[in-house]
Design a protein around this motif. Sequence first.
Motif, PDB file in Angstrom:
ATOM      1  N   LEU A  32       0.826  -1.215   0.000  1.00 26.84           N
ATOM      2  CA  LEU A  32       0.000   0.000   0.000  1.00 26.84           C
ATOM      3  C   LEU A  32       0.858   1.262   0.000  1.00 26.84           C
ATOM      4  N   GLU A  69      -8.004  -3.534   0.387  1.00 23.53           N
ATOM      5  CA  GLU A  69      -7.628  -2.125   0.284  1.00 23.53           C
ATOM      6  C   GLU A  69      -7.442  -1.698  -1.170  1.00 23.53           C
ATOM      7  N   LYS A  72     -10.836  -1.260  -2.683  1.00 26.47           N
ATOM      8  CA  LYS A  72     -11.453  -0.011  -2.215  1.00 26.47           C
ATOM      9  C   LYS A  72     -10.956   1.172  -3.037  1.00 26.47           C
TER      10      LYS A  72
END
Length: 142
Positions: A32, A69, A72
Amino acid sequence: MGSKHHLICDGRSTPFKVITTAANVNDVTQTLALVDGIPPVAGRPGRPRRHPDSLLGDKGYDSNPNRRELRKRRILPVISRKGAPNIKGLGKLRYVVEQTFALLHQFKRLAVRWERRTELYDAFVSLACSLVCWRRLQKACP
């Protein structure tokens, strides 16, 4: 003191973001941070893009929380699962990342780390990424 590069690039081996960590840090912990570190990419009229459409990764980046994630953020994760056979054709696409590592490691100061200070080493990594991008532009515009 060993170090490891975590890298995100496009399909033409242009590095977008490189993170240097200790050698024993797992790849999955940096996923991320790499995606969030991509600078805006201009080109078409309108708002510059900040995120890719999809993210390719090997089994080192397999994590259900990271997949959630990424979804999203409207990024399709194309990541091989641990314990499952490899995604067909992912090796050819993974070659692009390995080629980018080879481009960066042609600079001898990055291939073997001699600097103790992380800031100095990261500056050399940024300079190497800039030189790789500049060489790509020189080839594209004769």
